[in-house]
Design an enzyme around this catalytic site. Structure first.
Site, PDB file in Angstrom:
ATOM      1  N   GLU A 126       0.850  -1.361   0.060  1.00  0.00           N
ATOM      2  CA  GLU A 126      -0.001   0.207   0.045  1.00  0.00           C
ATOM      3  C   GLU A 126       0.908   1.473   0.119  1.00  0.00           C
ATOM      4  O   GLU A 126       0.556   2.267  -0.605  1.00  0.00           O
ATOM      5  CB  GLU A 126      -1.061  -0.093   1.326  1.00  0.00           C
ATOM      6  N   THR A 164      -3.301   2.988   5.592  1.00  0.00           N
ATOM      7  CA  THR A 164      -4.946   2.726   6.139  1.00  0.00           C
ATOM      8  C   THR A 164      -4.912   1.780   7.380  1.00  0.00           C
ATOM      9  O   THR A 164      -6.032   1.903   8.104  1.00  0.00           O
ATOM     10  CB  THR A 164      -5.758   2.181   5.154  1.00  0.00           C
TER      11      THR A 164
HETATM   12  S1  SF4 Z   1     -11.552  -1.400   4.211  1.00  0.00           S
HETATM   13 FE1  SF4 Z   1      -9.736  -0.738   5.324  1.00  0.00          FE
HETATM   14  S2  SF4 Z   1      -8.435  -2.587   5.774  1.00  0.00           S
HETATM   15 FE2  SF4 Z   1     -10.206  -3.191   4.332  1.00  0.00          FE
HETATM   16  S3  SF4 Z   1      -9.074  -2.832   2.365  1.00  0.00           S
HETATM   17 FE3  SF4 Z   1      -9.880  -1.101   2.676  1.00  0.00          FE
HETATM   18  S4  SF4 Z   1      -8.381   0.232   3.644  1.00  0.00           S
HETATM   19 FE4  SF4 Z   1      -7.754  -1.885   3.763  1.00  0.00          FE
END
Ligand code: SF4
Length: 318
Positions: A126, A164
């Site tokens: 990411e 994230t």
């Molecule tokens: S919802 Fe959050 S943990 Fe799930 S793929 Fe998206 S950014 Fe990643």
């Protein structure tokens, strides 16, 4: 032995969407479809998609001409999109919309003439994708010590975005250090730690008040699963990250009467059940679940997979 399950745990909306994109692509276009990088960080998920005809590659050069190509939930650098366009590959993008949101925030800040700082872990796909989406140089900061070492004047206009799947607390410490270091600093109104990461972290904190040991079901290369294990340990509860029931060590449970289980955002519920079954082989177990937060977020699939439209060539998207 009592077993308490955290709620929420396991699959988030971004992971559900990414897996569904691969499954629907297999149904619509037929195998094989090519997926760049593990679609989500879970071997079980990857193996089951492989069995259905997905092929996982690390580089686009491994994808034969004209083959349906899927980008993983973690997102990709602009150079990868450009390479797909140059080869005119038909592409489906499974990047989680919350990751795309971070890309767009970063681009906006750079457009405002600010130096961009990304809070994240080096080498995570990411982070590589986000850094590679921004046309200007991005400074990666992994901890507070690295903030102190930043070679920038205090009056530099800066902005930050974050990976994230970090721990909410760690991120807050780094943001505070950045705010002390720079006079002109902006960041997103709500931190980029996604709802699923936040909810799973809150749930494991709740769980840690009730249990003697915590088992986090997830992959060792899953960032959010590692954070869950760290939080359990920080709360003073011995915490272990395991892929499935086969990794249980009976010595962990010598003094444990109550076992807490959670799962990272890329770990399917079937693996939680596998861990419970493995515990049952050690002791009779009584399973309950915390009430927790109910999640209703769903992300839309690409229109090519829902409207019956033709798959777009990468060249049309860049
Ligand atoms: S919802 Fe959050 S943990 Fe799930 S793929 Fe998206 S950014 Fe990643």
């Amino acid at each position: 032995m009592k077993v308490i399950l955290a709620q929420p745990r396991g699959f988030c909306a971004g992971v559900v969407r990414a897996i569904e994109i691969v499954e629907r692509a297999l149904q619509k276009y037929g195998p094989p479809v090519y997926v760049r990088h593990e679609i989500v960080h879970n071997k079980h998920v990857v193996e089951s998609l492989k069995a259905k005809g997905a092929r996982f590659v690390e580089e686009l050069s491994e994808v034969p001409p004209n083959s349906v190509t899927i980008f993983s939930a973690h997102g990709v650098a602009k150079s990868v999109e450009d390479e797909a366009a140059a080869r005119d590959l038909p592409v489906l993008n499974a990047t989680c919309p919350l990751v795309t949101k971070v890309h767009n925030q970063g681009k906006r800040y750079v457009g405002q003439g600010r130096k961009l700082i990304l809070i994240g872990h080096a080498g995570h796909p990411e982070v590589e994708g986000t850094m590679g989406q921004i046309s200007a140089p991005v400074i990666l900061v992994q901890n507070e010590a690295e903030v102190a070492k930043l070679d920038l004047p205090a009056d530099t206009p800066v902005a930050y975005v974050t990976q994230t799947t970090l721990s909410v607390d760690d991120t807050q410490g780094i943001i505070s250090a950045l705010q002390r270091r720079f006079k002109d600093i902006v960041g997103p109104e709500t931190r980029d730690i996604c709802y699923a990461t936040q909810n799973r972290q809150s749930a494991v904190r709740e769980l840690s008040k009730l249990v003697d040991i915590i088992l986090v079901v997830g992959a060792t290369n899953s960032s959010n699963s590692n954070r869950l294990r760290e939080i359990g340990s920080e709360e003073g509860v011995p915490s272990y990250l395991i892929a499935d029931g086969s990794e249980l060590d009976p010595t962990w449970f010598r003094n444990a009467k109550i076992v807490g289980i959670t799962a990272g955002a890329s770990a399917p519920e079937v693996l939680v059940e596998d861990v419970i079954e493995a515990l049952r082989r050690l002791n009779p177990v009584d399973v309950s679940q915390l009430t927790g937060r109910h999640e209703t977020i769903e992300f839309r699939l690409p229109p090519e997979l829902t409207d019956g439209g033709a798959i777009s060539r990468a060249a049309e998207n860049v």
